[in-house]
Design a protein around this motif. Structure first.
Motif, short mmCIF file in Angstrom:
data_model
loop_
_atom_site.label_atom_id
_atom_site.label_comp_id
_atom_site.label_asym_id
_atom_site.label_seq_id
_atom_site.Cartn_x
_atom_site.Cartn_y
_atom_site.Cartn_z
N LYS A 5 -12.97 28.15 -17.52
CA LYS A 5 -13.45 27.01 -18.09
C LYS A 5 -15.11 26.70 -17.85
CE LYS A 5 -8.71 24.98 -18.84
NZ LYS A 5 -8.09 24.09 -18.82
N GLY A 6 -15.74 27.50 -17.28
CA GLY A 6 -17.06 27.19 -16.86
C GLY A 6 -17.12 26.45 -15.32
N MET A 7 -18.27 26.21 -14.82
CA MET A 7 -18.35 25.59 -13.70
C MET A 7 -17.44 24.46 -13.31
SD MET A 7 -19.83 26.76 -10.68
CE MET A 7 -21.26 27.66 -11.30
N ARG A 8 -16.88 24.17 -12.29
CA ARG A 8 -16.05 22.97 -12.01
C ARG A 8 -16.49 22.70 -10.48
NH1 ARG A 8 -9.93 22.82 -13.69
NH2 ARG A 8 -10.41 20.64 -13.20
N ARG A 9 -16.27 21.33 -10.42
CA ARG A 9 -16.67 20.76 -8.91
C ARG A 9 -15.07 20.01 -8.70
NH1 ARG A 9 -21.49 19.79 -6.95
NH2 ARG A 9 -20.74 18.16 -5.89
N PHE A 10 -14.83 20.26 -7.42
CA PHE A 10 -13.30 19.79 -7.05
C PHE A 10 -13.62 19.58 -5.33
CE2 PHE A 10 -13.24 24.08 -7.25
CZ PHE A 10 -12.71 24.67 -6.22
N ASP A 11 -12.43 18.81 -5.06
CA ASP A 11 -12.41 18.60 -3.67
C ASP A 11 -11.67 19.69 -3.00
OD1 ASP A 11 -12.28 17.40 -0.96
OD2 ASP A 11 -10.95 15.85 -1.64
N ALA A 12 -12.56 20.19 -1.90
CA ALA A 12 -11.72 21.47 -1.22
C ALA A 12 -11.10 20.94 0.09
CB ALA A 12 -12.72 22.22 -0.59
N ARG A 13 -11.15 19.71 0.53
CA ARG A 13 -10.60 19.04 1.73
C ARG A 13 -9.18 18.71 1.54
NH1 ARG A 13 -7.89 18.07 5.05
NH2 ARG A 13 -8.20 16.77 6.82
N GLN A 14 -8.83 17.82 0.50
CA GLN A 14 -7.57 17.27 0.62
C GLN A 14 -6.56 18.12 0.37
OE1 GLN A 14 -7.09 14.05 1.10
NE2 GLN A 14 -9.13 13.99 1.30
N ALA A 15 -6.70 19.49 -0.11
CA ALA A 15 -5.68 20.40 -0.16
C ALA A 15 -5.38 21.16 1.36
CB ALA A 15 -5.95 21.39 -1.29
N VAL A 31 -3.28 26.31 6.37
CA VAL A 31 -2.41 26.08 5.38
C VAL A 31 -2.99 25.06 4.25
CG1 VAL A 31 0.05 24.95 5.13
CG2 VAL A 31 -0.52 26.05 7.39
N VAL A 32 -2.71 25.81 3.26
CA VAL A 32 -3.47 24.78 1.96
C VAL A 32 -2.55 24.60 0.90
CG1 VAL A 32 -5.08 25.32 0.05
CG2 VAL A 32 -5.49 26.32 2.46
N ARG A 33 -2.37 23.36 0.54
CA ARG A 33 -1.29 23.07 -0.78
C ARG A 33 -1.76 23.43 -1.94
NH1 ARG A 33 -1.52 18.30 0.64
NH2 ARG A 33 -3.04 17.41 -0.88
N HIS A 34 -0.91 23.93 -2.76
CA HIS A 34 -1.33 24.45 -4.11
C HIS A 34 -1.46 23.43 -5.04
CE1 HIS A 34 1.14 28.64 -3.28
NE2 HIS A 34 -0.06 28.43 -2.57
N GLU A 35 -2.77 23.26 -5.56
CA GLU A 35 -3.13 22.29 -6.46
C GLU A 35 -3.86 22.68 -7.75
OE1 GLU A 35 -5.67 19.39 -4.36
OE2 GLU A 35 -3.88 18.61 -3.35
N THR A 36 -4.25 21.86 -8.52
CA THR A 36 -5.04 22.42 -9.77
C THR A 36 -6.39 21.77 -9.74
OG1 THR A 36 -3.00 22.81 -10.84
CG2 THR A 36 -5.21 22.55 -12.21
N PRO A 37 -7.57 22.30 -9.82
CA PRO A 37 -7.49 23.73 -9.57
C PRO A 37 -7.33 24.26 -8.23
CG PRO A 37 -9.81 22.70 -9.55
CD PRO A 37 -8.76 21.55 -9.93
N ALA A 38 -7.00 25.37 -7.93
CA ALA A 38 -6.20 25.87 -6.89
C ALA A 38 -7.50 26.06 -5.85
CB ALA A 38 -5.81 27.41 -7.02
N VAL A 39 -7.08 25.45 -4.63
CA VAL A 39 -8.08 25.41 -3.61
C VAL A 39 -8.18 26.88 -2.67
CG1 VAL A 39 -9.26 24.55 -1.23
CG2 VAL A 39 -8.53 23.19 -3.27
N ARG A 40 -9.21 27.93 -3.03
CA ARG A 40 -8.90 29.16 -2.30
C ARG A 40 -9.60 29.29 -0.85
NH1 ARG A 40 -10.62 32.58 -7.60
NH2 ARG A 40 -12.80 32.45 -6.43
N PRO A 41 -9.30 30.07 -0.09
CA PRO A 41 -10.18 30.51 1.13
C PRO A 41 -11.64 30.34 1.06
CG PRO A 41 -8.23 31.92 1.24
CD PRO A 41 -8.30 31.28 -0.24
N ASP A 42 -12.27 31.03 0.09
CA ASP A 42 -13.43 31.24 -0.19
C ASP A 42 -14.14 29.60 -0.42
OD1 ASP A 42 -12.17 31.51 -2.61
OD2 ASP A 42 -13.96 31.99 -3.57
N ASP A 43 -13.48 28.89 -0.96
CA ASP A 43 -13.70 27.52 -1.26
C ASP A 43 -13.85 26.68 0.22
OD1 ASP A 43 -13.81 27.87 -4.01
OD2 ASP A 43 -11.62 27.28 -3.94
N VAL A 44 -12.68 26.96 0.99
CA VAL A 44 -13.06 26.36 2.30
C VAL A 44 -14.24 26.85 3.18
CG1 VAL A 44 -11.81 25.81 4.62
CG2 VAL A 44 -10.46 26.03 2.30
#
Length: 256
Positions: free
Chosen positions: A159-169, A197-210
């Motif tokens: 859906k294009g470039m998205r900004r999201f929080d990588a910490r809370q998950a 350990v990463v909680r599944h959220e939307t959008p998903a937080v992936r290892p490369d995001d961390v």
């Protein structure tokens, strides 16, 4: 009036089988679409009586849950197969494993009970191996990341470039220092291992995001790309915070 497909109606699904499989070695670079094709061929080769959907373009009733990204190895990938004749899960495990290419390895098969498989996959355990990274810098970056209230990252999605929080998950994030070794088991260079350990959220937080978050908050930039492996995924235990086995309820006979 819509045309009606010719021929007999497909046989009904009488059993659902849940499969845990691993994606190892070079197969980690295989796309999810190619893995799906390999599984469909293996199901046919193994003689598993897979059920089909109705309509003009019937397709085998095989669904996937929580698939790891391309380029990532995994010890905990999951799929579900609907069959029109009851099968012994142990026989399906052996036959399907023998029919898949090396690197796609079937680890467990159970008969599905109540509830959806995808709903049980609440979190994942990831291991990131970072050859040549400095352990001290990694420790400092992890402390800064965990102490941050939120860490915004950007990623290009469908859906294009998205900004999201990588910490809370991120439930836990730890550093383990280990050596890279040759075939003779002689250490050749340091290797930082991150376990999270990463909680599944939307959008998903992936290892490369961390990893991007570690770079943003602490300037931590490993000299080599990370080798990423998913070790487990499942329902998050309220006490340990770790994912439990999503097949436990199936083995116990259903939802409690």
């Amino acid at each position: 009036m819509k045309p009606v497909p010719e021929g007999p109606a497909p046989e009904p699904t009488v059993q659902r089988l849940r499969v845990r499989y691993a994606k190892r070695g070079r197969l980690r670079f295989t796309s999810h679409r190619d893995i799906s094709r390999a599984v469909e061929r293996a199901v046919r080769r193994a003689g598993i009586p897979v059920a089909y959907s109705a309509g003009f373009n019937p397709h085998p009733k095989i669904s996937y849950a929580g698939a790891a990204p391309t380029g990532v190895a995994s010890e905990a990938e999951y799929l579900e197969i609907g069959v029109h004749r009851a099968c012994d899960p142990r026989r399906v495990r052996d036959d399907l494993d023998a029919s898949l290419p090396p690197g796609l390895d079937v680890l467990d098969v159970v008969e599905a009970r109540d509830g959806g498989l995808a709903d049980r996959l609440e979190g994942s355990v990831w291991e990131l191996r970072l050859p040549g990274a400095d352990p001290g810098e990694a420790e400092r970056a992890v402390k800064e990341f965990l102490s941050a209230g939120h860490v915004e990252v950007e990623r290009l999605t469908k859906k294009g470039m998205r900004r999201f929080d990588a910490r809370q998950a991120v439930r836990t994030l730890t550093v383990v220092e280990g050596p890279e070794k040759t075939a003779g088991q002689e250490p050749v260079q340091p290797c930082v291992i991150l376990r999270m350990v990463v909680r599944h959220e939307t959008p998903a937080v992936r290892p490369d995001d961390v990893l991007m978050g570690l770079r943003l908050v602490a300037g931590f930039a490993p000299p080599s790309p990370a080798a990423v492996t998913r070790l487990a995924q499942g329902p998050l235990d309220a006490v340990t915070g770790e994912p439990a086995d999503p097949f436990d309820l199936d083995r116990a006979g259903g939802e409690r």
